[in-house]
Enzyme design. Sequence first.
Site, PDB file in Angstrom:
ATOM      1  N   LYS A  60       0.846  -1.201   0.000  1.00  8.38           N
ATOM      2  CA  LYS A  60       0.000   0.000   0.000  1.00  8.38           C
ATOM      3  C   LYS A  60       0.879   1.248   0.000  1.00  8.38           C
ATOM      4  O   LYS A  60       0.531   2.265  -0.596  1.00  8.38           O
ATOM      5  CB  LYS A  60      -0.891   0.025   1.243  1.00  8.38           C
ATOM      6  CG  LYS A  60      -2.086  -0.912   1.191  1.00  8.38           C
ATOM      7  CD  LYS A  60      -2.956  -0.678   2.426  1.00  8.38           C
ATOM      8  CE  LYS A  60      -3.825  -1.849   2.797  1.00  8.38           C
ATOM      9  NZ  LYS A  60      -5.027  -2.015   2.021  1.00  8.38           N
ATOM     10  N   GLU A 104      -2.177   7.053   7.987  1.00  4.42           N
ATOM     11  CA  GLU A 104      -3.032   7.943   7.200  1.00  4.42           C
ATOM     12  C   GLU A 104      -3.867   8.789   8.141  1.00  4.42           C
ATOM     13  O   GLU A 104      -4.183   8.352   9.250  1.00  4.42           O
ATOM     14  CB  GLU A 104      -4.005   7.129   6.322  1.00  4.42           C
ATOM     15  CG  GLU A 104      -3.388   6.650   5.046  1.00  4.42           C
ATOM     16  CD  GLU A 104      -4.348   5.834   4.189  1.00  4.42           C
ATOM     17  OE1 GLU A 104      -5.536   5.685   4.542  1.00  4.42           O
ATOM     18  OE2 GLU A 104      -3.886   5.340   3.149  1.00  4.42           O
ATOM     19  N   HIS A 128     -14.222  -2.407   8.885  1.00  2.68           N
ATOM     20  CA  HIS A 128     -13.594  -1.881   7.669  1.00  2.68           C
ATOM     21  C   HIS A 128     -13.732  -2.835   6.488  1.00  2.68           C
ATOM     22  O   HIS A 128     -12.970  -2.743   5.522  1.00  2.68           O
ATOM     23  CB  HIS A 128     -12.112  -1.572   7.881  1.00  2.68           C
ATOM     24  CG  HIS A 128     -11.875  -0.564   8.959  1.00  2.68           C
ATOM     25  ND1 HIS A 128     -12.394   0.704   8.917  1.00  2.68           N
ATOM     26  CD2 HIS A 128     -11.173  -0.653  10.110  1.00  2.68           C
ATOM     27  CE1 HIS A 128     -12.034   1.358  10.004  1.00  2.68           C
ATOM     28  NE2 HIS A 128     -11.307   0.565  10.744  1.00  2.68           N
ATOM     29  N   ARG A 187      -7.040  -7.708  -9.215  1.00  2.00           N
ATOM     30  CA  ARG A 187      -7.785  -8.964  -9.409  1.00  2.00           C
ATOM     31  C   ARG A 187      -9.262  -8.634  -9.561  1.00  2.00           C
ATOM     32  O   ARG A 187      -9.648  -7.473  -9.482  1.00  2.00           O
ATOM     33  CB  ARG A 187      -7.591  -9.842  -8.171  1.00  2.00           C
ATOM     34  CG  ARG A 187      -7.971  -9.054  -6.907  1.00  2.00           C
ATOM     35  CD  ARG A 187      -8.081  -9.899  -5.692  1.00  2.00           C
ATOM     36  NE  ARG A 187      -8.129  -9.127  -4.471  1.00  2.00           N
ATOM     37  CZ  ARG A 187      -9.197  -8.557  -3.948  1.00  2.00           C
ATOM     38  NH1 ARG A 187     -10.373  -8.634  -4.578  1.00  2.00           N
ATOM     39  NH2 ARG A 187      -9.149  -7.876  -2.824  1.00  2.00           N
TER      40      ARG A 187
END
Length: 694
Positions: A135, A219, A254, A313
């Site tokens: 990420k 973040e 999440h 994907r």
Amino acid sequence: MPRRALTVVRTKTDAAETNMFDKVLIANRGEIACRIIRTARRLGIAAVGVYSQADRNALHVALADEAWPIGPAPARDSYLNIDAVIDAAQASGAQAVHPGYGFLSENPEFAEACEQAGLVFIGPPATAIRAMGSKAAAKTLMERAGVPVVPGYHGSDQDLDHLAEEARRIGFPVLIKASAGGGGRGMRIVGAASQFAGALASAQREAASAFGDDRVLLEKYLERPRHVEVQVFADRHGSTLHIFDRDCSIQRRHQKVIEEAPAPGLDPECRRAMGKAAVAAARAIGYVGAGTVEFIVPSGSSDTFYFIEMNTRLQVEHAVTEVITGLDLVEWQLRAATGEKLPLGQHELRIHGHAIEARLYAEDPERDFLPQTGTLHRLHLPLPDIARVDTGVREGDSVTPFYDPMIAKIIVWGDDRAAAVARLRRALAESAVLGLRTNLSFLGRVVADREFRAGTVDTGFIDRRHETLFGGSRAAPNEAVAAAALHRLSVREAGAAASATDSVDPFSPWARSNGWRLGDRAGQTVVFRCGNKDAAVSAIARDYEWLLEFRGRQAIAALRQQSDGLCQLTLDGVKRFMRVLDHGTEHGTETVVFIDSEGWTFEEIDPLMPPAAEDPSAGKLTAPMPGRVTRLLVEPGSKVRRGEPLIVVEAMKMEHTIAAPTDGVVAAVRFRVGELVEEGTELIALAAPVTDPK
Ligand code: ADP
């Protein structure tokens, strides 16, 4: 929903006219393996399945043209075992491998291993997977490509002091994410600097155990953003396009639970910009095949969006895109993998109506959506006239602790969002599962919720609507009590009739045990336990109906039973359809009544039994599911306060912290770190707090 069924596909070519594969191995299981097999079959491609020992009798194995064993139940020994999968592909003579989602689908070594073995990997090049695999690296790449990213820190310095300093700079609340992350694992929201070190350690531990990599990124934690993602597709001839957006904001832990397409109420300018950014992201890494670029949209904003990650994907929720476009994305993947051009251009793509997908999971919403395992004793899913159902299980199958506990995806279509929502309510009302706890009632409540119906969705929805979405033990309505009682009476009557048939004189009233009494219309009583409450229903038979007495009222009732547990209850003249199913347990028979996707379980009890106790597991410090002890935070003699964490168990790759239900003193610790625990075993014994003699 036949108009939008998978068979409505726009294609320019047939398999016979192209170099389409003859045989494809599907390196996956469950619903996605079944889904891929369907398209392969339609295109005349032989589908090769693989299976672990736990999946010997699984649906995907039954549907595949051939299926090869690849190892023991744990995923790392079978579905994640690259050598075993490649061996099966080569031995079966498959030309290509479809990885589905999860497992090896985003593993660049697997893509390379396929290539080296002369197999086509149905997915992007290994370089593209690698570019998006971290990420942190993906965010750096996207920043360079001009795609907006969430403000934060995604550098390589992982020192605690440095990360803490970065967190302060970003400003709390901060979100810690595992760089190699997925499935919400290794993710922690940190509200204040004082909690940072503890949350970081816990995120790193979870990341190391789930991904073998404890690196994290930070973040800014946005309050209640929307999750909007864009489906992208690319061929090897330089064409990269997007197939519109999906909103996946209805999330717990999440993770997505309801998804829809197109994203409701998205500003057209924002939609266009997002599509463009997604295509730029795919182009930046030389993408080929199906991918999804995920964004979050800050609360209340109509034109700002931030990249969070790209999934290289097919997504679980690809079905809603298929339903609004009439495309078969698995077919597109197969065609792109053979080197064909994309069948359509960007300007030929159209959105028709609205689609919503609800994921039916074996999980307990009342216990923080804890995954459940067990046998699907009864399974009723909506018929194709109302919904597309993608599932990998049948009645009688088991949900094991080894894999994802999703039971089915229920996908509906409507001319507009309101029509799709109405259809989903109906589809959920037609569903019933017996044998383990599911989120079915929870889904029903989400879809009935006024905010959801208004389309004002964001990721804070489930927390915000807690009161309406979590029923706890909602009292059974009178209809459910009456239906359960009449059902039990009809079972008794059938039993009595059967024993009369077996007796010397089958017509003798003395051979019957259904309450018949000479010269009298005797009453019968059924006593139920439902939740923590007992309910007694007295019933007197009339010609074709019953006079019932329960909850201090009298009612005339009848139950007309059809197949599959479908019943029509008449209660004081009002008729209503519902599903009434029986389920054998170790304690006896339970009757479950489903009305509009809510289910109530009635256990017939001996009225002389002691009254219903509180939930016997409440307050006990037991393992919520089979797992391994990863941390022990107390020792015998430790004084603990209510809510204090005592022990951490890792199960299904997630950490479960068991906290003290009351103030007390640890009397015994039953397990050590590293030991395996069975579901329900006591982990810690807690004694009442020692009172100060003063
Ligand atoms: P994973 O790959 O583990 O699923 P993602 O990065 O895709 O993790 O994020 C999962 C979900 O977490 C998102 O859909 C969103 O709801 C929430 N989320 C992610 N980043 C943020 C953020 N910075 N602020 C608020 N919520 C976030």
